[in-house]
Enzyme design. Structure first.
Site, PDB file in Angstrom:
ATOM      1  N   TYR A 142      18.561 -10.181   2.200  1.00  0.00           N
ATOM      2  CA  TYR A 142      19.128  -9.516   3.384  1.00  0.00           C
ATOM      3  C   TYR A 142      18.377  -8.213   3.694  1.00  0.00           C
ATOM      4  O   TYR A 142      17.994  -7.960   4.841  1.00  0.00           O
ATOM      5  CB  TYR A 142      20.618  -9.241   3.128  1.00  0.00           C
ATOM      6  CG  TYR A 142      21.264  -8.286   4.110  1.00  0.00           C
ATOM      7  CD1 TYR A 142      21.598  -8.699   5.398  1.00  0.00           C
ATOM      8  CD2 TYR A 142      21.547  -6.971   3.744  1.00  0.00           C
ATOM      9  CE1 TYR A 142      22.196  -7.820   6.299  1.00  0.00           C
ATOM     10  CE2 TYR A 142      22.142  -6.087   4.634  1.00  0.00           C
ATOM     11  CZ  TYR A 142      22.458  -6.513   5.907  1.00  0.00           C
ATOM     12  OH  TYR A 142      23.041  -5.637   6.787  1.00  0.00           O
ATOM     13  N   ASN A 171      27.369   2.428   4.249  1.00  0.00           N
ATOM     14  CA  ASN A 171      28.459   1.452   4.107  1.00  0.00           C
ATOM     15  C   ASN A 171      29.533   1.761   5.146  1.00  0.00           C
ATOM     16  O   ASN A 171      30.193   2.799   5.049  1.00  0.00           O
ATOM     17  CB  ASN A 171      29.089   1.544   2.717  1.00  0.00           C
ATOM     18  CG  ASN A 171      28.285   0.791   1.703  1.00  0.00           C
ATOM     19  OD1 ASN A 171      27.134   1.135   1.450  1.00  0.00           O
ATOM     20  ND2 ASN A 171      28.879  -0.233   1.126  1.00  0.00           N
ATOM     21  N   ARG A 210      28.855   5.105  -3.215  1.00  0.00           N
ATOM     22  CA  ARG A 210      28.362   4.630  -1.930  1.00  0.00           C
ATOM     23  C   ARG A 210      28.541   5.723  -0.896  1.00  0.00           C
ATOM     24  O   ARG A 210      29.379   6.603  -1.040  1.00  0.00           O
ATOM     25  CB  ARG A 210      29.189   3.388  -1.488  1.00  0.00           C
ATOM     26  CG  ARG A 210      29.103   2.207  -2.437  1.00  0.00           C
ATOM     27  CD  ARG A 210      27.733   1.548  -2.356  1.00  0.00           C
ATOM     28  NE  ARG A 210      27.578   0.430  -3.278  1.00  0.00           N
ATOM     29  CZ  ARG A 210      27.071   0.530  -4.518  1.00  0.00           C
ATOM     30  NH1 ARG A 210      26.710   1.697  -4.999  1.00  0.00           N
ATOM     31  NH2 ARG A 210      26.924  -0.529  -5.268  1.00  0.00           N
TER      32      ARG A 210
HETATM   33  N1  LIG Z   1      29.077  -3.494   7.623  1.00  0.00           N
HETATM   34  C1  LIG Z   1      28.161  -2.649   7.153  1.00  0.00           C
HETATM   35  O1  LIG Z   1      28.473  -1.784   6.320  1.00  0.00           O
HETATM   36  C2  LIG Z   1      26.729  -2.712   7.644  1.00  0.00           C
HETATM   37  C3  LIG Z   1      25.784  -1.888   7.024  1.00  0.00           C
HETATM   38  C4  LIG Z   1      24.465  -1.928   7.461  1.00  0.00           C
HETATM   39  C5  LIG Z   1      24.098  -2.757   8.524  1.00  0.00           C
HETATM   40  N2  LIG Z   1      25.028  -3.568   9.104  1.00  0.00           N
HETATM   41  C6  LIG Z   1      24.579  -4.416  10.220  1.00  0.00           C
HETATM   42  O2  LIG Z   1      25.452  -4.227  11.329  1.00  0.00           O
HETATM   43  C7  LIG Z   1      25.538  -5.445  12.073  1.00  0.00           C
HETATM   44  C8  LIG Z   1      26.993  -5.830  12.239  1.00  0.00           C
HETATM   45  O3  LIG Z   1      27.572  -6.058  10.943  1.00  0.00           O
HETATM   46  P1  LIG Z   1      29.134  -6.285  10.719  1.00  0.00           P
HETATM   47  O4  LIG Z   1      29.491  -5.686   9.421  1.00  0.00           O
HETATM   48  O5  LIG Z   1      29.854  -5.902  11.954  1.00  0.00           O
HETATM   49  O6  LIG Z   1      29.166  -7.863  10.505  1.00  0.00           O
HETATM   50  P2  LIG Z   1      29.902  -9.027  11.335  1.00  0.00           P
HETATM   51  O7  LIG Z   1      29.621 -10.279  10.580  1.00  0.00           O
HETATM   52  O8  LIG Z   1      31.305  -8.640  11.613  1.00  0.00           O
HETATM   53  O9  LIG Z   1      29.108  -9.024  12.718  1.00  0.00           O
HETATM   54  C9  LIG Z   1      28.013  -9.859  12.981  1.00  0.00           C
HETATM   55  C10 LIG Z   1      28.252 -10.528  14.322  1.00  0.00           C
HETATM   56  O10 LIG Z   1      27.119 -11.339  14.622  1.00  0.00           O
HETATM   57  C11 LIG Z   1      27.559 -12.616  15.022  1.00  0.00           C
HETATM   58  N3  LIG Z   1      26.538 -13.590  14.644  1.00  0.00           N
HETATM   59  C12 LIG Z   1      26.190 -13.976  13.384  1.00  0.00           C
HETATM   60  N4  LIG Z   1      25.229 -14.916  13.438  1.00  0.00           N
HETATM   61  C13 LIG Z   1      24.971 -15.110  14.753  1.00  0.00           C
HETATM   62  C14 LIG Z   1      24.090 -15.984  15.446  1.00  0.00           C
HETATM   63  N5  LIG Z   1      23.285 -16.836  14.789  1.00  0.00           N
HETATM   64  N6  LIG Z   1      24.078 -15.946  16.804  1.00  0.00           N
HETATM   65  C15 LIG Z   1      24.892 -15.099  17.486  1.00  0.00           C
HETATM   66  N7  LIG Z   1      25.756 -14.269  16.879  1.00  0.00           N
HETATM   67  C16 LIG Z   1      25.786 -14.273  15.525  1.00  0.00           C
HETATM   68  C17 LIG Z   1      28.859 -12.850  14.270  1.00  0.00           C
HETATM   69  O11 LIG Z   1      29.700 -13.825  14.896  1.00  0.00           O
HETATM   70  C18 LIG Z   1      29.475 -11.459  14.314  1.00  0.00           C
HETATM   71  O12 LIG Z   1      30.240 -11.272  15.481  1.00  0.00           O
HETATM   72  C19 LIG Z   1      24.689  -6.465  11.326  1.00  0.00           C
HETATM   73  O13 LIG Z   1      23.414  -6.503  11.913  1.00  0.00           O
HETATM   74  C20 LIG Z   1      24.622  -5.901   9.917  1.00  0.00           C
HETATM   75  O14 LIG Z   1      23.473  -6.338   9.256  1.00  0.00           O
HETATM   76  C21 LIG Z   1      26.322  -3.572   8.680  1.00  0.00           C
END
Ligand SMILES: NC(=O)c1ccc[n+]([C@@H]2O[C@H](COP(=O)([O-])OP(=O)(O)OC[C@H]3O[C@@H](n4cnc5c(N)ncnc54)[C@H](O)[C@@H]3O)[C@@H](O)[C@H]2O)c1
Length: 313
Positions: A142, A171, A210
């Site tokens: 990832y 986080n 974290r």
């Molecule tokens: N949660 C955290 O602490 C965190 C930390 C660093 C980065 N991020 C990044 O932030 C972003 C959002 O993360 P999140 O925690 O809200 O996760 P999440 O899984 O809630 O959100 C991801 C969204 O992308 C959509 N998705 C997934 N695969 C897809 C595809 N193939 N086509 C279209 N849509 C798709 C999902 O349905 C979901 O709505 C991501 O890019 C993640 O890598 C999150």
């Protein structure tokens, strides 16, 4: 401004959509609802149910909307899933992301804002808090796919003039976080289990720390990136390490939880101590976190209490 938010039905993306709508922007969402939920999507933002791995469908949405900015949150966002299936992780995070970038170039999108990770890029950091120039050595596929996409953004900027801002999140916690997910969602899991009075496990010795950032602050950083930070990579973080044991204690007080935690083994690939320096974001985006941990945890506990009582009603 016309903005398309990919992943706008997910945890973080849906808060970004809300902030953009509140600021008066014209917002649409592209999401395949694999982990996102339709009822997270702001009623003023039309949802296009499309998979980013489908180039033709992505092209069609972006060509019909012709947004000024694409905010790219759609991703395979779970570290353990990336370890179990790195090919799928790369398919969504690299190939899917490239489909979005191609469609942006073809349709004269001005800028892409990308949600990268700070927590999964540096391995065990040499310095805490680590800044954006810390050596990159991801422990999971990832982290690698996120970093690969950062590199593609720079290439598309150089070659096609597509501007970008990369936000490397700490986080993130808060309302709408999926508490059924297995990893990285320590606040959502602890809060929901404590409210229900269920036993819970702290992995490792609990002194692993974290950098915990409330999702409301993340949404504000995405607002700032609309106008600022072109070509830049920024930690969106607090800079302060918080231990898992501390989170347990603070949440136990808020939820009046009385059970002692069970202790589990160290999980493969987990770092011990991390926090991310946010000086660059303060200076160049004019952004800094405003929601203190205590307040953020209280808001989150209130949200989960409400959700759990709805589910059991
Ligand atoms: N949660 C955290 O602490 C965190 C930390 C660093 C980065 N991020 C990044 O932030 C972003 C959002 O993360 P999140 O925690 O809200 O996760 P999440 O899984 O809630 O959100 C991801 C969204 O992308 C959509 N998705 C997934 N695969 C897809 C595809 N193939 N086509 C279209 N849509 C798709 C999902 O349905 C979901 O709505 C991501 O890019 C993640 O890598 C999150």
């Amino acid at each position: 401004m016309k903005i398309l938010v990919t992943g706008g039905a997910g945890f973080i993306g849906s808060h970004v959509v809300d902030a953009y709508v509140t600021a008066g922007h014209d917002v649409a969402v592209l999401d395949n609802l694999s982990t996102g939920r339709e009822d997270n999507v702001n009623s003023n933002a039309p949802l296009h149910r499309v998979d980013v791995t489908n180039l033709a469908a992505v092209q069609q949405v972006i060509a019909s909307l012709r947004p000024d900015v694409v905010n790219h949150h759609a991703a395979q966002s779970e570290v353990p899933k990336s370890v179990a299936d790195p090919g799928y992780d790369a398919l969504v995070n690299v190939v899917g992301g490239l489909n979005v970038l191609r469609a942006c170039v073809d349709n004269a999108v001005r800028k892409v804002i990308f949600s990268s990770t700070g927590g999964a890029l540096y391995g065990e950091p040499d310095i805490v808090p680590a800044d954006e120039d810390h050596p990159i050595r991801p422990l999971s596929p990832y982290g690698t796919s996120k970093f690969a996409f950062e590199q593609y953004l720079a290439t598309f900027d150089r070659t096609f003039g597509l501007r970008f801002t990369t936000l490397r999140y700490a986080n993130v916690y808060g309302a709408r976080q999926d508490f059924f997910a297995e990893e990285g969602r320590v606040v959502a899991i602890f809060a929901s289990r404590m409210i229900e009075g269920k036993p819970l496990t702290i992995d490792w010795d609990g002194n692993q720390s974290r950098d915990m950032l409330h999702v409301g602050d993340v949404a504000m950083a995405n607002l700032a990136a609309l106008e600022k930070g072109d070509g830049g990579t920024f930690h969106i973080s607090t800079g302060i390490p918080v231990t898992v044991n501390d989170l347990f204690r603070k949440l136990a007080i808020l939820t009046e939880y009385k059970l002692e935690p069970q202790r589990g083994p160290q999980r493969k690939g987990d770092v011990y101590r991390i926090a991310l320096d946010n000086t660059r974001a303060k200076e160049r985006l004019g952004w800094e976190p405003r929601i203190h941990l205590e307040e953020g945890l209280r808001l989150t506990v209130d949200y989960f209490r409400d959700q759990i009582s709805r589910l059991s009603a």
